[in-house]
Write a protein that holds these residues in place. Structure first.
Motif, PDB file in Angstrom:
ATOM      1  N   ALA A 144      45.595 -18.746  -0.058  1.00 56.11           N
ATOM      2  CA  ALA A 144      44.950 -18.135   0.215  1.00 56.11           C
ATOM      3  C   ALA A 144      43.462 -18.476  -0.581  1.00 56.11           C
ATOM      4  CB  ALA A 144      44.825 -17.185   0.531  1.00 56.11           C
ATOM      5  N   LEU A 145      43.968 -18.076  -1.780  1.00 58.00           N
ATOM      6  CA  LEU A 145      42.047 -17.979  -2.421  1.00 58.00           C
ATOM      7  C   LEU A 145      42.162 -19.363  -3.299  1.00 58.00           C
ATOM      8  CD1 LEU A 145      43.350 -15.279  -4.558  1.00 58.00           C
ATOM      9  CD2 LEU A 145      41.100 -14.546  -3.104  1.00 58.00           C
ATOM     10  N   SER A 146      42.815 -19.984  -3.030  1.00 62.79           N
ATOM     11  CA  SER A 146      42.723 -21.458  -3.496  1.00 62.79           C
ATOM     12  C   SER A 146      41.744 -22.097  -2.424  1.00 62.79           C
ATOM     13  CB  SER A 146      43.908 -22.334  -4.066  1.00 62.79           C
ATOM     14  OG  SER A 146      43.795 -23.847  -4.287  1.00 62.79           O
ATOM     15  N   THR A 147      42.432 -22.196  -1.183  1.00 67.34           N
ATOM     16  CA  THR A 147      42.203 -22.601   0.227  1.00 67.34           C
ATOM     17  C   THR A 147      40.609 -22.809   0.201  1.00 67.34           C
ATOM     18  OG1 THR A 147      44.425 -22.594   0.944  1.00 67.34           O
ATOM     19  CG2 THR A 147      42.372 -23.385   2.024  1.00 67.34           C
ATOM     20  N   ALA A 148      40.162 -21.239  -0.697  1.00 69.59           N
ATOM     21  CA  ALA A 148      39.086 -20.446   0.686  1.00 69.59           C
ATOM     22  C   ALA A 148      37.864 -21.301  -0.932  1.00 69.59           C
ATOM     23  CB  ALA A 148      38.963 -18.978   0.155  1.00 69.59           C
ATOM     24  N   CYS A 149      38.309 -21.183  -1.985  1.00 70.95           N
ATOM     25  CA  CYS A 149      37.303 -21.801  -2.765  1.00 70.95           C
ATOM     26  C   CYS A 149      36.718 -23.276  -2.838  1.00 70.95           C
ATOM     27  CB  CYS A 149      38.258 -21.804  -4.153  1.00 70.95           C
ATOM     28  SG  CYS A 149      38.436 -19.890  -5.525  1.00 70.95           S
ATOM     29  N   LEU A 150      37.788 -23.980  -2.036  1.00 68.95           N
ATOM     30  CA  LEU A 150      38.061 -25.554  -2.322  1.00 68.95           C
ATOM     31  C   LEU A 150      37.385 -25.966  -1.044  1.00 68.95           C
ATOM     32  CD1 LEU A 150      41.356 -26.473  -3.205  1.00 68.95           C
ATOM     33  CD2 LEU A 150      39.723 -26.843  -4.924  1.00 68.95           C
ATOM     34  N   LEU A 151      37.280 -24.614  -0.611  1.00 70.27           N
ATOM     35  CA  LEU A 151      36.233 -25.007   0.773  1.00 70.27           C
ATOM     36  C   LEU A 151      34.672 -24.779   1.340  1.00 70.27           C
ATOM     37  CD1 LEU A 151      38.878 -23.784   3.636  1.00 70.27           C
ATOM     38  CD2 LEU A 151      38.110 -25.979   2.737  1.00 70.27           C
ATOM     39  N   GLN A 152      34.162 -24.329  -0.529  1.00 67.26           N
ATOM     40  CA  GLN A 152      32.991 -23.902  -1.000  1.00 67.26           C
ATOM     41  C   GLN A 152      31.993 -22.725   0.006  1.00 67.26           C
ATOM     42  OE1 GLN A 152      31.370 -25.400  -3.319  1.00 67.26           O
ATOM     43  NE2 GLN A 152      32.458 -26.997  -3.808  1.00 67.26           N
ATOM     44  N   PRO A 153      32.820 -21.896  -0.029  1.00 66.09           N
ATOM     45  CA  PRO A 153      32.251 -19.999   0.800  1.00 66.09           C
ATOM     46  C   PRO A 153      30.812 -20.617   0.734  1.00 66.09           C
ATOM     47  CG  PRO A 153      33.289 -19.374  -0.615  1.00 66.09           C
ATOM     48  CD  PRO A 153      33.827 -21.129  -1.294  1.00 66.09           C
ATOM     49  N   VAL A 154      30.531 -20.088  -0.260  1.00 58.60           N
ATOM     50  CA  VAL A 154      29.531 -20.572  -0.815  1.00 58.60           C
ATOM     51  C   VAL A 154      28.256 -21.638   0.423  1.00 58.60           C
ATOM     52  CG1 VAL A 154      26.812 -21.118  -1.975  1.00 58.60           C
ATOM     53  CG2 VAL A 154      28.355 -19.551  -2.757  1.00 58.60           C
ATOM     54  N   CYS A 155      28.946 -22.574   0.484  1.00 64.99           N
ATOM     55  CA  CYS A 155      27.930 -23.846   1.475  1.00 64.99           C
ATOM     56  C   CYS A 155      28.625 -23.356   2.613  1.00 64.99           C
ATOM     57  CB  CYS A 155      28.601 -24.999   1.328  1.00 64.99           C
ATOM     58  SG  CYS A 155      28.338 -26.262  -0.853  1.00 64.99           S
ATOM     59  N   ILE A 156      29.643 -22.426   3.116  1.00 63.14           N
ATOM     60  CA  ILE A 156      29.785 -22.360   4.403  1.00 63.14           C
ATOM     61  C   ILE A 156      28.888 -21.099   5.261  1.00 63.14           C
ATOM     62  CG2 ILE A 156      31.401 -21.074   6.376  1.00 63.14           C
ATOM     63  CD1 ILE A 156      33.498 -22.876   4.847  1.00 63.14           C
ATOM     64  N   TYR A 157      28.376 -20.255   4.474  1.00 65.47           N
ATOM     65  CA  TYR A 157      27.441 -18.744   3.914  1.00 65.47           C
ATOM     66  C   TYR A 157      26.417 -20.020   4.310  1.00 65.47           C
ATOM     67  CZ  TYR A 157      24.840 -15.292   3.156  1.00 65.47           C
ATOM     68  OH  TYR A 157      22.971 -14.473   3.197  1.00 65.47           O
ATOM     69  N   GLN A 158      25.631 -20.510   4.313  1.00 66.81           N
ATOM     70  CA  GLN A 158      24.200 -20.979   3.722  1.00 66.81           C
ATOM     71  C   GLN A 158      24.216 -22.026   4.833  1.00 66.81           C
ATOM     72  OE1 GLN A 158      24.581 -23.535   0.078  1.00 66.81           O
ATOM     73  NE2 GLN A 158      23.708 -21.977  -1.371  1.00 66.81           N
ATOM     74  N   ILE A 159      25.277 -22.244   5.491  1.00 66.70           N
ATOM     75  CA  ILE A 159      24.732 -23.135   6.661  1.00 66.70           C
ATOM     76  C   ILE A 159      24.859 -22.327   8.134  1.00 66.70           C
ATOM     77  CG2 ILE A 159      26.413 -25.075   8.305  1.00 66.70           C
ATOM     78  CD1 ILE A 159      27.551 -26.351   5.799  1.00 66.70           C
ATOM     79  N   ILE A 160      26.046 -20.946   7.870  1.00 67.03           N
ATOM     80  CA  ILE A 160      25.796 -20.506   9.520  1.00 67.03           C
ATOM     81  C   ILE A 160      24.888 -19.975   9.088  1.00 67.03           C
ATOM     82  CG2 ILE A 160      27.062 -17.652   9.807  1.00 67.03           C
ATOM     83  CD1 ILE A 160      29.566 -18.996   8.481  1.00 67.03           C
ATOM     84  N   ARG A 161      24.304 -19.263   7.666  1.00 70.46           N
ATOM     85  CA  ARG A 161      22.488 -18.762   7.412  1.00 70.46           C
ATOM     86  C   ARG A 161      21.614 -19.692   8.015  1.00 70.46           C
ATOM     87  NH1 ARG A 161      21.062 -14.761   4.234  1.00 70.46           N
ATOM     88  NH2 ARG A 161      18.991 -15.272   5.977  1.00 70.46           N
ATOM     89  N   ALA A 162      21.861 -20.970   8.161  1.00 68.83           N
ATOM     90  CA  ALA A 162      20.684 -21.449   8.409  1.00 68.83           C
ATOM     91  C   ALA A 162      20.447 -21.756   9.547  1.00 68.83           C
ATOM     92  CB  ALA A 162      20.489 -23.413   7.153  1.00 68.83           C
ATOM     93  N   LEU A 163      22.062 -21.742  10.543  1.00 72.20           N
ATOM     94  CA  LEU A 163      22.190 -22.544  11.613  1.00 72.20           C
ATOM     95  C   LEU A 163      21.846 -20.504  12.593  1.00 72.20           C
ATOM     96  CD1 LEU A 163      24.921 -23.882  11.987  1.00 72.20           C
ATOM     97  CD2 LEU A 163      23.694 -24.473  12.792  1.00 72.20           C
ATOM     98  N   ILE A 164      22.005 -20.189  12.433  1.00 71.07           N
ATOM     99  CA  ILE A 164      21.220 -18.453  13.656  1.00 71.07           C
ATOM    100  C   ILE A 164      19.691 -18.201  12.219  1.00 71.07           C
ATOM    101  CG2 ILE A 164      21.299 -15.692  12.771  1.00 71.07           C
ATOM    102  CD1 ILE A 164      24.210 -15.765  11.762  1.00 71.07           C
ATOM    103  N   SER A 165      19.283 -18.507  11.019  1.00 71.91           N
ATOM    104  CA  SER A 165      17.875 -18.591  10.836  1.00 71.91           C
ATOM    105  C   SER A 165      17.034 -19.314  10.665  1.00 71.91           C
ATOM    106  CB  SER A 165      17.483 -17.116  10.194  1.00 71.91           C
ATOM    107  OG  SER A 165      16.776 -16.905   9.889  1.00 71.91           O
ATOM    108  N   PRO A 166      15.988 -20.088  11.598  1.00 70.85           N
ATOM    109  CA  PRO A 166      15.419 -21.616  11.466  1.00 70.85           C
ATOM    110  C   PRO A 166      14.508 -20.824   9.845  1.00 70.85           C
ATOM    111  CG  PRO A 166      15.145 -21.095  13.422  1.00 70.85           C
ATOM    112  CD  PRO A 166      16.117 -19.535  12.746  1.00 70.85           C
ATOM    113  N   ASP A 167      13.903 -19.673   9.695  1.00 73.46           N
ATOM    114  CA  ASP A 167      13.237 -20.063   8.457  1.00 73.46           C
ATOM    115  C   ASP A 167      14.125 -19.353   6.973  1.00 73.46           C
ATOM    116  OD1 ASP A 167      10.964 -20.037  10.090  1.00 73.46           O
ATOM    117  OD2 ASP A 167      11.191 -17.399   9.936  1.00 73.46           O
ATOM    118  N   TYR A 168      15.626 -19.886   7.103  1.00 71.33           N
ATOM    119  CA  TYR A 168      16.173 -19.675   5.986  1.00 71.33           C
ATOM    120  C   TYR A 168      16.571 -20.549   5.022  1.00 71.33           C
ATOM    121  CZ  TYR A 168      20.427 -19.358   3.411  1.00 71.33           C
ATOM    122  OH  TYR A 168      21.239 -19.640   1.891  1.00 71.33           O
ATOM    123  N   THR A 169      15.997 -20.707   3.942  1.00 70.37           N
ATOM    124  CA  THR A 169      16.039 -21.920   2.632  1.00 70.37           C
ATOM    125  C   THR A 169      17.524 -21.697   1.973  1.00 70.37           C
ATOM    126  OG1 THR A 169      13.403 -21.780   3.074  1.00 70.37           O
ATOM    127  CG2 THR A 169      14.174 -22.704   0.918  1.00 70.37           C
TER     128      THR A 169
END
Length: 388
Positions: A144-169
């Protein structure tokens, strides 16, 4: 009566994979001029040379870019498992000693960095502590931990933030001045000045690049994946069926991931979504291709007689992977940087230089491994690990 000490036998196919990975890394680094992207003017070149330059660059990066490094990282985790499990069978806990071993690797990596700004051993030494923290966990947790790391959790967070908030950079690291300073000393600096800059600006630039391109989490995930491969014994011949399934799944995944990575930018305008999505898709596509390469090499080694003999020849080179990795950076910087010969070569000629470096190293490896059990740096690392 003397008690037999149990330990894992050396896995030859792992050395084959190491040898393959380091060879591919040397060829890539050579055409890049070891992170010194300075090339002669190609305006007056004949058309055939322009063609081979482009074909070599695109071909090598398609085949090995992001894949050879991933094999190397996976094998780092595998090696940790072998060492840790050997000590476990003797009733010892290897974790504290491995922390010491990582500190030694950090020192070796900084020696390598004196010459080559793009070295990865310092990053391995820093991320390697994830193995210490996870090696006692149940397999399902590590998966589970290896898979989570390979899925790039920071990038997933950035995409979600950008979708929720148009002003997010997306927060970025201003590594431009670091790269500019390393390029300056590569172009005009003395050896001592190059060392000084490489050990500070060069390392900061390299680590910043790794963070911004998803290499930090991917490396941690690959370390744990390699440890799991060791735990499951997948590099043994009896697990060829498993690698057949890996090959099938990786092949099915690669093409849509690569296709999406190429197509998605044309349909997404927001750079705060486009950039992290590219990192996710490209890293997963490279991972899939790496697994295809790994599976193919394992099948070739165990099942194809002619190919097996060719791959077996890489074993001495793989046994000395650290020595070869560090010395290629020293040789390459001496060839291309200002403190050395400051050679200006095109891509095709640079590939020939990379092949020549490999041939010289390979001859030395055959000579050395015929007389010693470990390469020079491998021996130093091992002795220093057990110095107390």
């Amino acid at each position: 009566m003397t008690e037999t000490i149990k330990k894992h036998a050396r896995v030859d196919v792992a050395d084959v994979l190491r040898g393959f990975a380091v060879l591919a890394i040397i060829l890539l680094h050579s055409i890049e001029h070891f992170n010194f992207y300075s090339f002669p003017d190609t305006a007056g070149q004949p058309d055939w040379l322009n063609f081979t330059d482009k074909a070599i660059w695109n071909g090598l990066f398609f085949a090995f870019g992001g894949k050879a490094y991933a094999i190397f990282a996976m094998l780092f985790g595998f090696s940790f498992f072998i060492q840790h499990d050997n000590q476990r069978m003797r009733g010892e806990d290897f974790r504290l000693r491995f922390c010491w071993r990582l500190l030694i690797l950090f020192i070796i990596g900084n020696i390598d960095a004196c010459f080559f700004t793009g070295e990865i051993l310092v990053m391995y030494a820093l991320i390697g502590f994830v193995l210490v923290l996870t090696c006692k966990l149940p397999t399902k947790w590590i998966i589970a931990l290896s898979t989570a790391c390979l899925l790039q959790p920071v990038c997933i967070y950035q995409i979600i933030r950008a979708l929720i908030s148009p002003d997010y950079t997306i927060a970025t690291i201003n590594s431009g001045p670091f790269w500019a300073e390393t390029f300056r000393v590569q172009t005009e600096g003395s050896f001592l000045e190059t060392v000084r800059v490489n050990l500070w600006e060069g390392q900061l630039a390299s680590l910043a690049w790794a963070w911004e391109h998803g290499r930090i989490f991917q490396t941690a995930g690959l370390f744990m994946a390699g440890m799991l491969i060791g735990r499951a014994g997948w590099f043994n011949r009896e697990h060829l069926g498993t690698w057949g399934r890996v090959l099938a799944i990786a092949t099915v995944c690669y093409f849509p991931l690569s296709g999406l990575d190429n197509l998605a930018p044309g349909y997404i305008d927001n750079p705060n979504i486009k950039t992290p999505l590219h990192i996710i898709l490209s890293s997963l596509a490279n991972l899939s291709f790496m697994l295809m390469l790994t599976s193919g090499i394992i099948f070739g080694y165990y099942r194809t007689q002619g190919f097996s003999r060719l791959l077996t020849a890489l074993i001495p080179y793989g046994k000395m992977s650290m020595t070869n990795y560090v010395t290629q950076g020293i040789i390459g910087s001496a060839i291309y940087y200002h403190w050395g010969f400051y050679t200006r070569l095109g891509i095709t000629a640079s590939l020939l230089v990379g092949i020549a470096i490999f041939v010289v190293q390979y001859i030395f490896c055959r000579f050395w491994t015929g007389r010693h059990n470990h390469g020079p740096l491998e021996y130093i690392w091992k002795r220093a690990t057990w110095i107390w």
